[in-house]
Enzyme design. Sequence first.
Site, PDB file in Angstrom:
ATOM      1  N   ASP A  15     -27.199   2.637 -17.793  1.00 41.22           N
ATOM      2  CA  ASP A  15     -26.778   2.242 -16.208  1.00 41.22           C
ATOM      3  C   ASP A  15     -26.245   0.471 -16.290  1.00 41.22           C
ATOM      4  O   ASP A  15     -26.442   0.450 -15.875  1.00 41.22           O
ATOM      5  CB  ASP A  15     -28.709   2.072 -15.399  1.00 41.22           C
ATOM      6  N   GLY A  17     -23.001   0.373 -16.697  1.00 39.99           N
ATOM      7  CA  GLY A  17     -21.583   0.664 -15.796  1.00 39.99           C
ATOM      8  C   GLY A  17     -20.699   1.706 -16.757  1.00 39.99           C
ATOM      9  O   GLY A  17     -19.412   0.747 -16.397  1.00 39.99           O
ATOM     10  N   LYS A  18     -21.129   2.525 -17.623  1.00 39.25           N
ATOM     11  CA  LYS A  18     -20.444   2.774 -18.253  1.00 39.25           C
ATOM     12  C   LYS A  18     -19.541   4.151 -17.925  1.00 39.25           C
ATOM     13  O   LYS A  18     -18.427   3.996 -18.369  1.00 39.25           O
ATOM     14  CB  LYS A  18     -20.809   3.956 -19.646  1.00 39.25           C
ATOM     15  N   GLY A  42     -26.133   9.322 -16.245  1.00 30.44           N
ATOM     16  CA  GLY A  42     -25.892   9.177 -14.216  1.00 30.44           C
ATOM     17  C   GLY A  42     -24.031   8.137 -14.727  1.00 30.44           C
ATOM     18  O   GLY A  42     -24.463   7.381 -13.922  1.00 30.44           O
ATOM     19  N   HIS A  43     -22.747   8.919 -14.692  1.00 27.22           N
ATOM     20  CA  HIS A  43     -22.157   8.262 -15.205  1.00 27.22           C
ATOM     21  C   HIS A  43     -21.140   8.465 -13.786  1.00 27.22           C
ATOM     22  O   HIS A  43     -20.893   9.645 -13.341  1.00 27.22           O
ATOM     23  CB  HIS A  43     -21.200   8.737 -16.249  1.00 27.22           C
ATOM     24  N   THR A 131     -36.354  10.801 -16.517  1.00 24.80           N
ATOM     25  CA  THR A 131     -35.647  11.724 -15.632  1.00 24.80           C
ATOM     26  C   THR A 131     -36.204  12.943 -15.096  1.00 24.80           C
ATOM     27  O   THR A 131     -35.505  13.803 -14.458  1.00 24.80           O
ATOM     28  CB  THR A 131     -34.160  11.631 -15.917  1.00 24.80           C
ATOM     29  N   GLN A 226     -26.452   6.280 -21.922  1.00 23.69           N
ATOM     30  CA  GLN A 226     -27.434   6.144 -22.122  1.00 23.69           C
ATOM     31  C   GLN A 226     -27.247   4.002 -22.543  1.00 23.69           C
ATOM     32  O   GLN A 226     -26.513   4.418 -22.327  1.00 23.69           O
ATOM     33  CB  GLN A 226     -29.061   6.750 -22.558  1.00 23.69           C
ATOM     34  N   ALA A 301     -28.594   6.783 -11.012  1.00 20.40           N
ATOM     35  CA  ALA A 301     -27.178   7.903 -10.333  1.00 20.40           C
ATOM     36  C   ALA A 301     -27.903   9.572 -10.882  1.00 20.40           C
ATOM     37  O   ALA A 301     -27.824  10.573  -9.915  1.00 20.40           O
ATOM     38  CB  ALA A 301     -26.228   7.567 -10.977  1.00 20.40           C
ATOM     39  N   LYS A 333     -20.621  -5.991 -13.521  1.00 22.12           N
ATOM     40  CA  LYS A 333     -20.835  -5.986 -12.542  1.00 22.12           C
ATOM     41  C   LYS A 333     -21.534  -7.720 -12.155  1.00 22.12           C
ATOM     42  O   LYS A 333     -22.496  -7.990 -11.464  1.00 22.12           O
ATOM     43  CB  LYS A 333     -22.552  -5.474 -12.454  1.00 22.12           C
ATOM     44  N   LEU A 334     -20.219  -8.147 -12.400  1.00 15.61           N
ATOM     45  CA  LEU A 334     -20.045  -9.994 -12.895  1.00 15.61           C
ATOM     46  C   LEU A 334     -20.809 -10.279 -11.034  1.00 15.61           C
ATOM     47  O   LEU A 334     -21.350 -11.326 -10.751  1.00 15.61           O
ATOM     48  CB  LEU A 334     -19.178 -10.618 -12.806  1.00 15.61           C
TER      49      LEU A 334
HETATM   50  P1  IMP Z   1     -35.544  11.056 -20.473  1.00 18.04           P
HETATM   51  O1  IMP Z   1     -34.047  10.705 -21.460  1.00 18.04           O
HETATM   52  O2  IMP Z   1     -35.159  11.609 -19.352  1.00 18.04           O
HETATM   53  O3  IMP Z   1     -36.666  11.425 -21.312  1.00 18.04           O
HETATM   54  O4  IMP Z   1     -35.887   9.639 -19.660  1.00 18.04           O
HETATM   55  C1  IMP Z   1     -36.956   8.991 -21.019  1.00 18.04           C
HETATM   56  C2  IMP Z   1     -36.799   7.346 -20.608  1.00 18.04           C
HETATM   57  O5  IMP Z   1     -34.453   7.438 -20.825  1.00 18.04           O
HETATM   58  C3  IMP Z   1     -36.687   6.897 -19.044  1.00 18.04           C
HETATM   59  O6  IMP Z   1     -36.858   5.630 -18.899  1.00 18.04           O
HETATM   60  C4  IMP Z   1     -35.663   7.486 -18.065  1.00 18.04           C
HETATM   61  O7  IMP Z   1     -35.388   6.713 -17.283  1.00 18.04           O
HETATM   62  C5  IMP Z   1     -34.405   6.332 -18.810  1.00 18.04           C
HETATM   63  N1  IMP Z   1     -33.294   6.824 -19.245  1.00 18.04           N
HETATM   64  C6  IMP Z   1     -32.904   7.962 -19.712  1.00 18.04           C
HETATM   65  N2  IMP Z   1     -31.197   9.087 -19.420  1.00 18.04           N
HETATM   66  C7  IMP Z   1     -31.094   7.427 -18.692  1.00 18.04           C
HETATM   67  C8  IMP Z   1     -29.599   6.848 -18.654  1.00 18.04           C
HETATM   68  O8  IMP Z   1     -28.437   7.638 -18.131  1.00 18.04           O
HETATM   69  N3  IMP Z   1     -29.423   5.723 -17.653  1.00 18.04           N
HETATM   70  C9  IMP Z   1     -30.811   4.833 -17.402  1.00 18.04           C
HETATM   71  N4  IMP Z   1     -31.509   5.141 -18.399  1.00 18.04           N
HETATM   72  C10 IMP Z   1     -32.116   6.394 -19.004  1.00 18.04           C
END
Ligand code: IMP
Length: 427
Positions: A15, A17-18, A42-43, A131, A226, A301, A333-334
């Site tokens: 997250d 902001g990629k 979630g981009h 997620t 991620q 997202a 996000k400055l």
């Molecule tokens: P999973 O990838 O759904 O198995 O989640 C494992 C951990 O990674 C959890 O803490 C999720 O919130 C985190 N996570 C997975 N994908 C993202 C992402 O795109 N952004 C932020 N956190 C993520």
Amino acid sequence: MNQQNITIIGLQWGDEGKGKVVDHFCRQAEIVVRYGGGANAGHTVVTDKGKFVLHLLPTGILHPDIQCLIGPGVVCDPVGFMEELDSFSKQGIVYTGRLFIDYSTHLVLPQHKALDRHAESLDSAKAIATTLRGIGPAYSDKAERVGLTAGDLLDSRRLRQRIENYIMHKRPQLVALNERQLLDGDYLFDYLVPFADRFVNSIGDVTAKLKEALAAQKRILFEGAQGALLDLGLGTYPFVTSSSTTIGGVFSGLGVPPSSQGEILGVVKAYTTRVGNGPFPTELDDETGRNLRDKGGEYGATTGRPRRTGWLDLAVVNRAAYMTGATGIILTKLDVLDGFAKINICVAHEIEEKSNKFPPLHGTFIEKAKPVYQTLEGWSQPTSGLTDYDRLPLQAKAYIEFIEEYLDLPVRHISTGSHTSSLIKKP
Ligand code: IMP
């Protein structure tokens, strides 16, 4: 090193902001590739045409001339994939002929989502807070060598055999879920057929396509998902995702040789967020933290969950930058920091009275780490939407320069808002 390619990787817990950053660099790319993760990503991209949230699709899909590839390191949820494409089609995006999935990309099945839900429900105090997109179980099945791949969809006899093998191996676990459908091979076959029929011509050899593209010197953008601190092997295990989110994921997830990655841009949010459980030394469970959440719109997202918030932790970013070989930083996000009188930056973790600028991420240490802060002056003038470095308040420039000096890396761009145009190129 291939000078014209770009790899974009988050250097925190995701997250960062990629989406917006990748969208910006799409302008310099002919091919955009996802190499790891799945629909857990979630981009978000906000353009004049509206807001787009991408989960599985490479961000290049928003640009009509870009070829989009989903590599073998990704796990693809066929139904989610079709829904995402359908929603983009409604928004006028045409994807035919420019979107390809590798034969070896693993499929996320309804069984994986059910197993993810089940694992998360066992003990809420110990849950990872995933997620719930089935990511962990899909990668587990890949490692157990019982998973189904996109290539299996091309031959219905093979698909039936793979399904039979899958259910045979997973029966003990699936029986425990007490959902008959999950043990029904015919149901799974029928579930997968619409995807197979629709994408038969889009399933191919992504590694070979990339080999050709590299030989033809096409400009490739490797889109990370991620963040580095969520790397399965190198992050804050077990509070991580199940893929390789550091630079190694590009090579193991695509089959391209080292040096293909080009410039590695590490994306760092001007403060820290985490969604899900796990250690977070600079977390602010107070008014300041709530302020960051509200001003930054820090809600997932993918899941809509409120994100945990805190000050920028440069010590973990330092480690993440090293693990990804970052050659430059994009600070996002400055503008969310506008209006804070004082801003803290964590410059080290203190563990048992020793301070560490390259702190271990193992729970034994990070769970008890105390952040060592340096306090900088804040700024009151709004930076939101600025595109010119010279117009930033002096204190904001000092913040940026502090980060550069600490990480010994140049900050190349600074993002000052969600719209694609709110971006400063640092002189
Ligand atoms: P999973 O990838 O759904 O198995 O989640 C494992 C951990 O990674 C959890 O803490 C999720 O919130 C985190 N996570 C997975 N994908 C993202 C992402 O795109 N952004 C932020 N956190 C993520």
